[in-house]
Design a protein around this motif. Structure first.
Motif, PDB file in Angstrom:
ATOM      1  N   PHE A 116       0.861  -1.175   0.000  1.00 12.71           N
ATOM      2  CA  PHE A 116       0.000   0.000   0.000  1.00 12.71           C
ATOM      3  C   PHE A 116       0.903   1.232   0.000  1.00 12.71           C
ATOM      4  CE2 PHE A 116       0.598  -1.307   4.421  1.00 12.71           C
ATOM      5  CZ  PHE A 116       1.002  -0.129   5.032  1.00 12.71           C
ATOM      6  N   GLU A 117       0.347   2.400  -0.217  1.00 14.53           N
ATOM      7  CA  GLU A 117       1.169   3.602  -0.304  1.00 14.53           C
ATOM      8  C   GLU A 117       1.895   3.846   1.024  1.00 14.53           C
ATOM      9  OE1 GLU A 117       0.856   8.377  -1.426  1.00 14.53           O
ATOM     10  OE2 GLU A 117      -0.936   7.103  -1.485  1.00 14.53           O
ATOM     11  N   GLY A 118       3.218   3.789   0.976  1.00 14.41           N
ATOM     12  CA  GLY A 118       4.029   4.042   2.154  1.00 14.41           C
ATOM     13  C   GLY A 118       4.297   2.827   3.020  1.00 14.41           C
ATOM     14  N   GLY A 119       3.946   1.639   2.514  1.00  6.06           N
ATOM     15  CA  GLY A 119       4.217   0.477   3.350  1.00  6.06           C
ATOM     16  C   GLY A 119       3.720  -0.827   2.770  1.00  6.06           C
ATOM     17  N   SER A 120       3.704  -1.849   3.627  1.00  2.99           N
ATOM     18  CA  SER A 120       3.289  -3.178   3.177  1.00  2.99           C
ATOM     19  C   SER A 120       2.832  -4.003   4.376  1.00  2.99           C
ATOM     20  CB  SER A 120       4.447  -3.895   2.470  1.00  2.99           C
ATOM     21  OG  SER A 120       5.527  -4.095   3.370  1.00  2.99           O
ATOM     22  N   VAL A 121       2.048  -5.051   4.079  1.00  4.11           N
ATOM     23  CA  VAL A 121       1.600  -6.013   5.077  1.00  4.11           C
ATOM     24  C   VAL A 121       2.054  -7.393   4.639  1.00  4.11           C
ATOM     25  CG1 VAL A 121      -0.357  -7.004   6.321  1.00  4.11           C
ATOM     26  CG2 VAL A 121      -0.445  -4.633   5.562  1.00  4.11           C
ATOM     27  N   LYS A 122       2.851  -8.057   5.470  1.00  2.00           N
ATOM     28  CA  LYS A 122       3.229  -9.443   5.219  1.00  2.00           C
ATOM     29  C   LYS A 122       2.238 -10.324   5.966  1.00  2.00           C
ATOM     30  CE  LYS A 122       7.484 -10.551   4.856  1.00  2.00           C
ATOM     31  NZ  LYS A 122       8.928 -10.798   5.138  1.00  2.00           N
ATOM     32  N   VAL A 123       1.591 -11.228   5.254  1.00  2.61           N
ATOM     33  CA  VAL A 123       0.498 -12.020   5.805  1.00  2.61           C
ATOM     34  C   VAL A 123       0.992 -13.427   6.149  1.00  2.61           C
ATOM     35  CG1 VAL A 123      -1.855 -12.847   5.463  1.00  2.61           C
ATOM     36  CG2 VAL A 123      -1.118 -10.695   4.387  1.00  2.61           C
ATOM     37  N   PHE A 124       1.114 -13.703   7.425  1.00  6.91           N
ATOM     38  CA  PHE A 124       1.477 -15.050   7.865  1.00  6.91           C
ATOM     39  C   PHE A 124       0.239 -15.914   8.059  1.00  6.91           C
ATOM     40  CE2 PHE A 124       5.287 -12.699   9.227  1.00  6.91           C
ATOM     41  CZ  PHE A 124       6.269 -13.525   8.708  1.00  6.91           C
ATOM     42  N   SER A 125      -0.829 -15.336   8.608  1.00 11.21           N
ATOM     43  CA  SER A 125      -2.052 -16.090   8.866  1.00 11.21           C
ATOM     44  C   SER A 125      -3.255 -15.170   8.744  1.00 11.21           C
ATOM     45  CB  SER A 125      -2.006 -16.707  10.268  1.00 11.21           C
ATOM     46  OG  SER A 125      -3.144 -17.505  10.525  1.00 11.21           O
ATOM     47  N   GLY A 126      -4.326 -15.682   8.183  1.00 15.94           N
ATOM     48  CA  GLY A 126      -5.519 -14.881   7.972  1.00 15.94           C
ATOM     49  C   GLY A 126      -5.603 -14.370   6.550  1.00 15.94           C
ATOM     50  N   ASP A 127      -6.646 -13.591   6.262  1.00  7.57           N
ATOM     51  CA  ASP A 127      -6.886 -13.048   4.926  1.00  7.57           C
ATOM     52  C   ASP A 127      -6.802 -11.527   4.969  1.00  7.57           C
ATOM     53  OD1 ASP A 127      -7.955 -15.458   3.207  1.00  7.57           O
ATOM     54  OD2 ASP A 127      -8.950 -15.618   5.159  1.00  7.57           O
ATOM     55  N   PHE A 128      -5.928 -10.959   4.145  1.00 12.86           N
ATOM     56  CA  PHE A 128      -5.779  -9.507   4.066  1.00 12.86           C
ATOM     57  C   PHE A 128      -5.572  -9.108   2.609  1.00 12.86           C
ATOM     58  CE2 PHE A 128      -4.214 -10.694   8.262  1.00 12.86           C
ATOM     59  CZ  PHE A 128      -4.910  -9.819   9.076  1.00 12.86           C
ATOM     60  N   GLY A 129      -6.278  -8.091   2.196  1.00 12.97           N
ATOM     61  CA  GLY A 129      -6.072  -7.555   0.857  1.00 12.97           C
ATOM     62  C   GLY A 129      -6.228  -8.572  -0.243  1.00 12.97           C
ATOM     63  N   GLY A 130      -7.078  -9.563  -0.026  1.00  9.14           N
ATOM     64  CA  GLY A 130      -7.318 -10.574  -1.050  1.00  9.14           C
ATOM     65  C   GLY A 130      -6.321 -11.708  -1.074  1.00  9.14           C
ATOM     66  N   VAL A 131      -5.394 -11.758  -0.121  1.00 12.04           N
ATOM     67  CA  VAL A 131      -4.450 -12.865  -0.065  1.00 12.04           C
ATOM     68  C   VAL A 131      -4.583 -13.577   1.282  1.00 12.04           C
ATOM     69  CG1 VAL A 131      -2.851 -11.684  -1.601  1.00 12.04           C
ATOM     70  CG2 VAL A 131      -2.527 -11.518   0.863  1.00 12.04           C
ATOM     71  N   LYS A 132      -4.236 -14.855   1.277  1.00  9.11           N
ATOM     72  CA  LYS A 132      -4.352 -15.678   2.482  1.00  9.11           C
ATOM     73  C   LYS A 132      -2.964 -16.111   2.928  1.00  9.11           C
ATOM     74  CE  LYS A 132      -6.418 -20.003   4.158  1.00  9.11           C
ATOM     75  NZ  LYS A 132      -6.905 -19.413   5.417  1.00  9.11           N
ATOM     76  N   GLY A 133      -2.701 -15.991   4.217  1.00  6.88           N
ATOM     77  CA  GLY A 133      -1.418 -16.420   4.755  1.00  6.88           C
ATOM     78  C   GLY A 133      -1.297 -17.935   4.809  1.00  6.88           C
ATOM     79  N   PRO A 134      -0.074 -18.469   4.733  1.00  4.56           N
ATOM     80  CA  PRO A 134       0.127 -19.917   4.664  1.00  4.56           C
ATOM     81  C   PRO A 134       0.028 -20.654   5.997  1.00  4.56           C
ATOM     82  CG  PRO A 134       2.228 -18.775   4.506  1.00  4.56           C
ATOM     83  CD  PRO A 134       1.165 -17.711   4.517  1.00  4.56           C
ATOM     84  N   LEU A 135       0.054 -19.932   7.130  1.00  4.53           N
ATOM     85  CA  LEU A 135       0.032 -20.603   8.426  1.00  4.53           C
ATOM     86  C   LEU A 135      -1.376 -21.129   8.703  1.00  4.53           C
ATOM     87  CD1 LEU A 135       1.733 -19.297  11.658  1.00  4.53           C
ATOM     88  CD2 LEU A 135      -0.513 -20.361  11.754  1.00  4.53           C
ATOM     89  N   ASN A 136      -1.445 -22.429   9.033  1.00  3.82           N
ATOM     90  CA  ASN A 136      -2.736 -23.073   9.277  1.00  3.82           C
ATOM     91  C   ASN A 136      -2.791 -23.574  10.712  1.00  3.82           C
ATOM     92  OD1 ASN A 136      -3.834 -22.901   6.539  1.00  3.82           O
ATOM     93  ND2 ASN A 136      -2.221 -24.361   6.004  1.00  3.82           N
ATOM     94  N   SER A 137      -3.372 -22.775  11.599  1.00  3.47           N
ATOM     95  CA  SER A 137      -3.469 -23.168  13.001  1.00  3.47           C
ATOM     96  C   SER A 137      -4.762 -23.928  13.247  1.00  3.47           C
ATOM     97  CB  SER A 137      -3.400 -21.936  13.909  1.00  3.47           C
ATOM     98  OG  SER A 137      -4.439 -21.036  13.607  1.00  3.47           O
ATOM     99  N   VAL A 138      -4.742 -24.796  14.272  1.00  2.00           N
ATOM    100  CA  VAL A 138      -5.926 -25.564  14.637  1.00  2.00           C
ATOM    101  C   VAL A 138      -7.064 -24.624  15.025  1.00  2.00           C
ATOM    102  CG1 VAL A 138      -6.859 -27.252  16.265  1.00  2.00           C
ATOM    103  CG2 VAL A 138      -4.563 -27.560  15.329  1.00  2.00           C
ATOM    104  N   VAL A 139      -6.723 -23.592  15.791  1.00  2.00           N
ATOM    105  CA  VAL A 139      -7.680 -22.535  16.121  1.00  2.00           C
ATOM    106  C   VAL A 139      -7.308 -21.330  15.254  1.00  2.00           C
ATOM    107  CG1 VAL A 139      -8.554 -21.017  17.922  1.00  2.00           C
ATOM    108  CG2 VAL A 139      -7.968 -23.375  18.468  1.00  2.00           C
ATOM    109  N   PRO A 140      -8.133 -20.947  14.292  1.00  2.00           N
ATOM    110  CA  PRO A 140      -7.759 -19.897  13.342  1.00  2.00           C
ATOM    111  C   PRO A 140      -7.408 -18.574  14.032  1.00  2.00           C
ATOM    112  CG  PRO A 140      -9.716 -21.049  12.599  1.00  2.00           C
ATOM    113  CD  PRO A 140      -9.458 -21.503  14.000  1.00  2.00           C
ATOM    114  N   ILE A 141      -6.334 -17.967  13.570  1.00  2.00           N
ATOM    115  CA  ILE A 141      -5.910 -16.653  14.052  1.00  2.00           C
ATOM    116  C   ILE A 141      -5.464 -15.813  12.858  1.00  2.00           C
ATOM    117  CG2 ILE A 141      -5.097 -17.609  16.243  1.00  2.00           C
ATOM    118  CD1 ILE A 141      -2.209 -16.898  15.078  1.00  2.00           C
ATOM    119  N   THR A 142      -5.184 -14.543  13.109  1.00  2.00           N
ATOM    120  CA  THR A 142      -4.498 -13.733  12.113  1.00  2.00           C
ATOM    121  C   THR A 142      -3.148 -13.304  12.690  1.00  2.00           C
ATOM    122  OG1 THR A 142      -5.166 -11.462  12.719  1.00  2.00           O
ATOM    123  CG2 THR A 142      -6.760 -12.782  11.477  1.00  2.00           C
TER     124      THR A 142
END
Length: 291
Positions: A149-175
């Motif tokens: 995004f303008e002025g920065g970025s989000v690295k997604v480990f878990s959860g869904d952000f900006g149309g992408v899904k993080g690769p971490l798959n926890s038994v109890v879903p988290i972001t």
């Protein structure tokens, strides 16, 4: 904070503090509590979060039962060894997920002469999942998708952000997301409105929420959330950077609302279950050492 005119729940800072550190005896070096264990009711489903600096020999073979861990490597190298044959080295920016489940037995060590600097979060399991199969997942920094995004970025480990899904798959879903911002950049972070959330400032200087609560490096904040909300409804939280290199980790998860007993390396629902876990370990039910 209440909903905005569009009906979206607006989060604000609920509580804030700075981590206090203590020196420790070698091979431990320094430790601080990002989330202190005596406040697990406030942090539910999160139990505690520790920040550690250590060398090889600090966290050799040991057991766990009844919860999950998420370990973020800040600096140095971390070697993971488990008694199921897993062995790998994680480097700065990498994350490891463990579902201790029924019977984990593993070691977490600094590599060679490195000082490992890690953040380890303990994440509760609901009663019916405390004896699930043990599993591990490594998420390397370069494998986590990044949303710019303008002025920065989000690295997604878990959860869904900006149309992408993080690769971490926890038994109890988290972001879990790592947000980087340049000086003056602003970003609105979206989370499910019913998830409890907290953040930890890795570097820089940030103003948080529409109230502009200021936090710098080593600062922690818990956020308001809609306890009666729905998982498919979003909430918003405003973040602004006041330095050229600000970085913050944001975690969120749905409260489990169960009484727990965190005791040593185990997290169960009763003291009787804690005693059972120690006996099972002593009786060899956790399997051979992780070496």
């Amino acid at each position: 904070m209440k909903n905005d005119p569009k009906g979206i729940f607006q989060r604000s800072v609920k509580d804030q503090w700075y981590v206090k550190y203590e020196q420790a005896a070698f091979p431990f070096i320094q430790k601080g509590w990002i989330l202190p264990v005596d406040r697990w009711v406030d942090f539910d489903p999160f139990i505690l979060m520790a920040e550690d600096w250590f060398k090889k020999g600090a966290f050799a073979d040991h057991p766990h039962r009844g919860f999950q861990t998420i370990t973020y490597v800040v600096d140095g190298r971390l070697e993971h060894i488990d008694n199921g044959g897993g062995r790998d080295i994680l480097e700065p920016g990498d994350v490891q997920y463990m579902n201790a489940g029924w019977a984990a037995r593993h070691g977490e060590e600094g590599v060679d002469d490195d000082i490992a600097h890690t953040l380890q979060l303990w994440l509760n399991l609901p009663k019916e999942l405390k004896k699930t199969e043990t599993s591990y997942q490594n998420v390397y920094s370069e494998d986590a998708p990044v949303v710019e995004f303008e002025g920065g970025s989000v690295k997604v480990f878990s959860g869904d952000f900006g149309g992408v899904k993080g690769p971490l798959n926890s038994v109890v879903p988290i972001t879990l997301s790592e947000i980087s911002l340049e000086n003056g950049a602003t970003y609105t972070h979206c989370l499910p409105e019913n998830q409890n959330a907290f953040l930890y400032v890795l570097s820089g200087d940030l103003d948080l929420g529409k109230e502009n609560i200021n936090l710098k490096k080593h600062g922690v904040a818990t956020l308001t959330f809609n306890e009666d909300g729905k998982s498919n409804n979003s909430s918003e939280f405003l973040i602004k950077s006041n330095s050229r290199r600000s970085k913050v980790l944001v975690y969120s998860g749905t409260p489990i609302k169960e009484q727990i007993v965190p005791y040593g390396p185990f997290v169960m629902n009763t003291m009787e279950e804690i005693k059972e876990a120690f006996k099972d370990y002593q009786d060899g039910k956790f399997g051979p050492p992780a070496i």
